[in-house]
Design a protein around this motif. Sequence first.
Motif, PDB file in Angstrom:
ATOM      1  N   GLY A 155     -17.895  21.722  24.081  1.00 49.89           N
ATOM      2  CA  GLY A 155     -17.573  22.602  22.956  1.00 49.89           C
ATOM      3  C   GLY A 155     -17.259  21.896  21.659  1.00 49.89           C
ATOM      4  N   ASP A 156     -17.526  20.599  21.593  1.00 51.54           N
ATOM      5  CA  ASP A 156     -17.307  19.877  20.351  1.00 51.54           C
ATOM      6  C   ASP A 156     -18.399  18.822  20.157  1.00 51.54           C
ATOM      7  N   ILE A 157     -18.386  18.218  19.006  1.00 50.26           N
ATOM      8  CA  ILE A 157     -19.369  17.180  18.688  1.00 50.26           C
ATOM      9  C   ILE A 157     -18.639  15.849  18.581  1.00 50.26           C
ATOM     10  N   ASP A 158     -19.093  14.865  19.359  1.00 49.74           N
ATOM     11  CA  ASP A 158     -18.580  13.508  19.215  1.00 49.74           C
ATOM     12  C   ASP A 158     -19.300  12.905  18.010  1.00 49.74           C
ATOM     13  N   TYR A 159     -18.549  12.320  17.090  1.00 45.29           N
ATOM     14  CA  TYR A 159     -19.164  11.830  15.866  1.00 45.29           C
ATOM     15  C   TYR A 159     -18.650  10.446  15.496  1.00 45.29           C
ATOM     16  N   GLU A 160     -19.409   9.809  14.616  1.00 47.44           N
ATOM     17  CA  GLU A 160     -18.984   8.592  13.934  1.00 47.44           C
ATOM     18  C   GLU A 160     -19.314   8.793  12.466  1.00 47.44           C
ATOM     19  N   LEU A 161     -18.322   8.673  11.613  1.00 49.42           N
ATOM     20  CA  LEU A 161     -18.508   8.871  10.179  1.00 49.42           C
ATOM     21  C   LEU A 161     -18.300   7.546   9.459  1.00 49.42           C
ATOM     22  N   ASP A 162     -19.300   7.141   8.690  1.00 45.50           N
ATOM     23  CA  ASP A 162     -19.215   5.946   7.852  1.00 45.50           C
ATOM     24  C   ASP A 162     -19.208   6.396   6.398  1.00 45.50           C
ATOM     25  N   LEU A 163     -18.204   5.951   5.652  1.00 42.25           N
ATOM     26  CA  LEU A 163     -18.091   6.279   4.233  1.00 42.25           C
ATOM     27  C   LEU A 163     -18.074   4.992   3.420  1.00 42.25           C
ATOM     28  N   GLY A 164     -18.603   5.073   2.212  1.00 44.68           N
ATOM     29  CA  GLY A 164     -18.517   3.983   1.254  1.00 44.68           C
ATOM     30  C   GLY A 164     -18.058   4.559  -0.071  1.00 44.68           C
ATOM     31  N   ILE A 165     -16.879   4.163  -0.533  1.00 46.19           N
ATOM     32  CA  ILE A 165     -16.362   4.636  -1.812  1.00 46.19           C
ATOM     33  C   ILE A 165     -16.592   3.520  -2.828  1.00 46.19           C
ATOM     34  N   THR A 166     -17.504   3.761  -3.760  1.00 44.79           N
ATOM     35  CA  THR A 166     -17.836   2.763  -4.768  1.00 44.79           C
ATOM     36  C   THR A 166     -17.031   3.050  -6.031  1.00 44.79           C
ATOM     37  N   ILE A 167     -16.215   2.062  -6.421  1.00 42.90           N
ATOM     38  CA  ILE A 167     -15.383   2.200  -7.613  1.00 42.90           C
ATOM     39  C   ILE A 167     -15.756   1.111  -8.616  1.00 42.90           C
ATOM     40  N   ASP A 168     -15.380   1.324  -9.866  1.00 47.27           N
ATOM     41  CA  ASP A 168     -15.689   0.380 -10.938  1.00 47.27           C
ATOM     42  C   ASP A 168     -14.409  -0.359 -11.311  1.00 47.27           C
TER      43      ASP A 168
ATOM     44  N   THR B 260     -17.293  -1.609  -3.332  1.00 42.70           N
ATOM     45  CA  THR B 260     -17.367  -0.536  -2.341  1.00 42.70           C
ATOM     46  C   THR B 260     -16.329  -0.752  -1.248  1.00 42.70           C
ATOM     47  N   ILE B 261     -15.539   0.296  -1.013  1.00 41.37           N
ATOM     48  CA  ILE B 261     -14.554   0.289   0.066  1.00 41.37           C
ATOM     49  C   ILE B 261     -15.235   0.909   1.287  1.00 41.37           C
ATOM     50  N   PRO B 262     -15.516   0.112   2.334  1.00 42.92           N
ATOM     51  CA  PRO B 262     -16.154   0.672   3.529  1.00 42.92           C
ATOM     52  C   PRO B 262     -15.118   1.291   4.468  1.00 42.92           C
ATOM     53  N   LEU B 263     -15.438   2.472   5.007  1.00 42.37           N
ATOM     54  CA  LEU B 263     -14.566   3.158   5.951  1.00 42.37           C
ATOM     55  C   LEU B 263     -15.394   3.666   7.116  1.00 42.37           C
ATOM     56  N   SER B 264     -14.772   3.744   8.274  1.00 43.68           N
ATOM     57  CA  SER B 264     -15.455   4.276   9.449  1.00 43.68           C
ATOM     58  C   SER B 264     -14.432   4.906  10.375  1.00 43.68           C
ATOM     59  N   THR B 265     -14.823   6.006  10.998  1.00 50.17           N
ATOM     60  CA  THR B 265     -13.962   6.654  11.979  1.00 50.17           C
ATOM     61  C   THR B 265     -14.821   7.327  13.037  1.00 50.17           C
ATOM     62  N   LYS B 266     -14.252   7.458  14.215  1.00 47.47           N
ATOM     63  CA  LYS B 266     -14.911   8.165  15.315  1.00 47.47           C
ATOM     64  C   LYS B 266     -13.979   9.264  15.789  1.00 47.47           C
ATOM     65  N   GLY B 267     -14.563  10.309  16.332  1.00 47.99           N
ATOM     66  CA  GLY B 267     -13.735  11.380  16.862  1.00 47.99           C
ATOM     67  C   GLY B 267     -14.567  12.529  17.378  1.00 47.99           C
ATOM     68  N   GLU B 268     -13.896  13.661  17.532  1.00 49.37           N
ATOM     69  CA  GLU B 268     -14.547  14.893  17.971  1.00 49.37           C
ATOM     70  C   GLU B 268     -14.211  15.978  16.974  1.00 49.37           C
TER      71      GLU B 268
END
Length: 151
Positions: free
Chosen positions: A112-125, A133-141
Amino acid sequence: MSQLLNKAKNFVVENVANVKKPEATINDVDFKRVSGDSVEYLAKVSVTNPYGHPIPICEISYTLKSAGRVIASGTVPDPGSLKASDTTMLEVPVKVAHSIMVSLAKDVCADGDIDYELDLGITIDLPIIGNFTIPLSTKGEVKLPTLSDMF
């Protein structure tokens, strides 16, 4: 003369490497809404700015993976700026097409849920340094929307 230039170069490199940089954390990923063509999830990110002046955010890029494959990717252009000497909360909308959700049915039906991995990159000046770029990653449901969420 070349020794003096090398010393100056090494001094600059060492000091730039030790410059404080903003730090970020993915706080939550949750269901937001269902539209005619997609399901939208919302990633909430907190970014701490150590500087006494606002820092512009160039863009936020994201990649959402499930079952070992990319199910959504994109960018949020010009999402504003980071508050001076404070923590800024950013919301990153992630849209997953209905056709992709159907293809994940095997994983979804199991629990009843989705297992995921989310990768984000926040690019600032950053001043002097330029784009960083600040790299971020998380896993979850993340839970799937119910019928009551759709209507």
